[in-house]
Scaffold this motif. Structure first.
Motif, mmCIF file in Angstrom:
data_model
loop_
_atom_site.group_PDB
_atom_site.id
_atom_site.type_symbol
_atom_site.label_atom_id
_atom_site.label_comp_id
_atom_site.label_asym_id
_atom_site.label_seq_id
_atom_site.Cartn_x
_atom_site.Cartn_y
_atom_site.Cartn_z
ATOM 1 N N GLU A 1 22.015 45.797 41.138
ATOM 2 C CA GLU A 1 22.402 44.657 40.307
ATOM 3 C C GLU A 1 23.715 44.034 40.780
ATOM 4 N N VAL A 2 23.762 42.708 40.690
ATOM 5 C CA VAL A 2 24.978 41.960 40.983
ATOM 6 C C VAL A 2 25.593 41.507 39.661
ATOM 7 N N ARG A 3 26.876 41.783 39.483
ATOM 8 C CA ARG A 3 27.611 41.364 38.285
ATOM 9 C C ARG A 3 28.746 40.432 38.711
ATOM 10 N N LEU A 4 29.114 39.535 37.836
ATOM 11 C CA LEU A 4 30.090 38.499 38.196
ATOM 12 C C LEU A 4 31.237 38.461 37.198
ATOM 13 N N LEU A 5 32.450 38.531 37.730
ATOM 14 C CA LEU A 5 33.667 38.295 36.946
ATOM 15 C C LEU A 5 34.373 37.083 37.539
ATOM 16 N N ILE A 6 34.952 36.254 36.689
ATOM 17 C CA ILE A 6 35.660 35.060 37.163
ATOM 18 C C ILE A 6 37.079 35.060 36.603
ATOM 19 N N HIS A 7 38.054 34.967 37.500
ATOM 20 C CA HIS A 7 39.455 34.820 37.110
ATOM 21 C C HIS A 7 39.987 33.516 37.682
ATOM 22 N N ASP A 8 40.960 32.956 37.013
ATOM 23 C CA ASP A 8 41.524 31.693 37.483
ATOM 24 C C ASP A 8 42.879 31.880 38.156
ATOM 25 N N MET A 9 43.125 33.091 38.668
ATOM 26 C CA MET A 9 44.324 33.332 39.470
ATOM 27 C C MET A 9 43.995 34.321 40.574
ATOM 28 N N ASN A 10 44.572 34.063 41.740
ATOM 29 C CA ASN A 10 44.272 34.859 42.929
ATOM 30 C C ASN A 10 45.210 36.064 42.998
ATOM 31 N N ASN A 11 44.853 37.113 42.269
ATOM 32 C CA ASN A 11 45.636 38.354 42.258
ATOM 33 C C ASN A 11 44.669 39.501 42.503
ATOM 34 N N LEU A 12 44.774 40.133 43.683
ATOM 35 C CA LEU A 12 43.808 41.163 44.053
ATOM 36 C C LEU A 12 43.879 42.376 43.137
ATOM 37 N N GLY A 13 45.082 42.733 42.705
ATOM 38 C CA GLY A 13 45.199 43.850 41.772
ATOM 39 C C GLY A 13 44.442 43.577 40.494
ATOM 40 N N LEU A 14 44.529 42.350 39.998
ATOM 41 C CA LEU A 14 43.764 41.952 38.812
ATOM 42 C C LEU A 14 42.270 42.106 39.068
ATOM 43 N N CYS A 15 41.824 41.687 40.253
ATOM 44 C CA CYS A 15 40.396 41.798 40.596
ATOM 45 C C CYS A 15 39.933 43.251 40.552
ATOM 46 N N PHE A 16 40.645 44.135 41.228
ATOM 47 C CA PHE A 16 40.232 45.534 41.301
ATOM 48 C C PHE A 16 40.318 46.233 39.943
#
Length: 518
Positions: free
Chosen positions: A325-340
């Motif tokens: 399965e593919v899941r999607l999260l969307i953030h409006d700031m480019n912060n890799l720590g936030l992504c992980f």
């Protein structure tokens, strides 16, 4: 303060007789006149002395040392032990022409007198080449600057007191004498950096600047690398930051009830719709099917990557129920720590597996990573090996055969986590237990200069202090180089900022290790 100005005349140098004459001329033109000159030579002693006489109008004492076949460490120790001066201004002109500014010795002398604990002074310099003259600004020293390729320039003022305290350089060192010297002096004295806003260089180096290449370390000789590792290990032992083999290891945390899958492949991405599909499909092709793909788009809802990913969600044209399965999260700031960290919060896998948005996993990647975890409960991270591929204008990728498989085989079971402080990477892909990510957390760019850089390197350091690092030595990852990549075409300001970030992380790691050993 009396000084001994020390330099070389080498037949292997890139410069000619006239260039050596310019170096000598700059020595005798110093505004601070209380010095003697020592030259280490490997040939033509009489001719060199005749050339020096042309500029030595004050009858300054000149010492000539024949280098023979001796290592640089032996040559330097001879001068250090025999010198009666208060300090040595060492010009490392073995390969390139170096010309002093007239006030170089005087500013070093004053700075030493103003700083009682100064052991070594280094400075910014000018680099003269085909592109003209450019100023090279060096970084301030601190306890985390332990890389062997850190640029400290070509001219150093060394106080005799500091040299006496360290007892010289280890004379069996063949390749890294100045690395050993710098680390030893830093343990007992301050390394002072002289810098000015502009036109403040103490000297000029005549050479063409070399383009930055993140794979340069692959070309270094194995013998030189092992020697540098030994030098660093000895330094860490002397400052009580060395981690003994097997010491401080504990079992990794067990997965909790949220771990219903084997692995979660987390892919942070920003504006790469042309790459994300290949990345996703490389995960869906895994031999282990109990995985999920969490794509974290950090460019906001308008990022074109969002639409590409939605094709793999339920209802999309590329959706396949039989595939991971593919899941999607969307953030409006480019912060890799936030992504992980945000992806780890919702992950259903027991282990995180790295995948950059422009790279690909081989089909057996997850399977091989899991086998390593199964071998020892104390393994808190698994790191693989990778091949470097290149994407051309047509979109096709081709293996770059000139770059060998990147295994980071300098990592050893006994000393890998110590040697990690010397080098800038540990390999890819990296895998971490999700529970451990939730406990430690990826950097959110809180550290100085950490602008979406080095957060994975920092995790390797933190985890290796308390857990074993497992390795997959076969290539299980494809790094795709392309014009929009972040690993080449980097300007010097970016290189310096990245070095600042990782060196700060090294500093924090060294301080943690000292505390851990206590």
């Amino acid at each position: 303060m009396k000084a001994n100005i020390l330099l070389h005349h080498s037949k292997l140098a890139e410069y000619d007789k006239a260039a050596f004459g310019r170096t000598i001329q700059s020595v005798f033109a110093q505004t601070e006149q209380d010095f003697e000159l020592t030259v280490i030579v490997d040939s033509e002693v009489d001719a060199i002395l005749e050339q020096i006489k042309l500029f030595n109008t004050r009858s300054v004492k000149v010492n000539v040392i024949s280098s023979g076949e001796e290592n640089l460490s032996v040559q330097l120790n001879k001068v250090f032990k025999s010198s009666s001066a208060d300090g040595i201004l060492y010009i490392d002109n073995r390969n390139q022409e170096v010309v002093l500014k007239k006030s170089a010795l005087e500013i070093c002398s004053i700075a030493t007198q103003n700083n009682a604990n100064a052991g070594m002074i280094y400075s910014d310099y000018e680099l003269s080449g085909k592109d003209g003259v450019n100023e090279v600004r060096l970084l301030k020293h601190h306890i985390g600057r332990v890389r062997d390729n850190q640029d400290y320039g070509k001219v150093f003022f060394l106080t005799q007191q500091a040299l006496n305290e360290i007892g010289g350089i280890s004379e069996d060192i063949k390749f890294n004498a100045l690395y050993d010297l710098r680390l030893k002096i830093s343990e007992k004295s301050d390394l002072l950096h002289i810098a000015n806003r502009y036109s403040g260089a103490l000297y000029r180096v005549v050479s063409q600047a070399k383009a930055h290449n993140v794979f340069d370390y692959l070309l270094a000789s194995k013998e030189s690398q092992l020697e540098a590792e030994e030098i660093l290990s000895a330094h860490l032992k002397r400052i009580n930051a060395y981690l003994e083999p097997g010491k401080h290891y504990s079992p990794r945390p067990e997965a909790d009830e949220t771990a219903t899958l084997k692995a979660s492949v987390i892919i942070p991405v920003n504006n790469r719709p042309e790459f994300i599909c290949d990345a996703i499909e490389s995960v869906q092709a895994q031999t282990i099917k109990e995985v999920e793909i969490i794509v974290v788009v950090n460019g906001g809802d308008e990022d074109p990557t969002v639409e590409s990913v939605k094709n793999y969600l339920q209802g999309g044209e590329k959706y396949d129920e039989s595939k991971p399965e593919v899941r999607l999260l969307i953030h409006d700031m480019n912060n890799l720590g936030l992504c992980f960290n945000s992806a780890a919060k919702i992950a259903r896998g027991e282990f995180y597996v790295q995948l950059d948005s422009d790279d690909q996993l081989t089909p057996d990647a997850v399977e091989k990573v899991l086998k390593v975890y199964e071998s020892d409960p104390k393994i808190g991270m698994v790191i693989g090996s990778y091949e470097v591929w290149e994407k051309d204008a047509s979109g096709a990728i081709k293996r770059m055969e000139e770059i060998p498989v990147v295994t980071h085989d300098e990592w050893t079971e006994d000393n890998g986590r110590n040697n990690l402080l010397r080098i800038n990477g540990a390999g890819a892909p990296r895998s971490i237990p999700i529970k451990l990510i939730r406990e430690i957390g990826f950097s959110m760019n809180e550290e100085p200069f950490a602008r979406n850089y080095g957060e994975d390197y920092q995790m390797v350091m933190k985890i290796s202090e308390k857990h074993r690092i497992g390795r997959v030595w076969e290539p299980i990852y494809k790094v795709i180089r392309h014009s929009g990549g972040t690993d080449h075409n980097i300007d010097q300001n970016t290189i310096d900022r990245n070095d600042e970030a990782k060196d700060f992380m090294r500093k924090e790691s060294i301080l943690r290790r000292i505390k851990l050993n206590k």
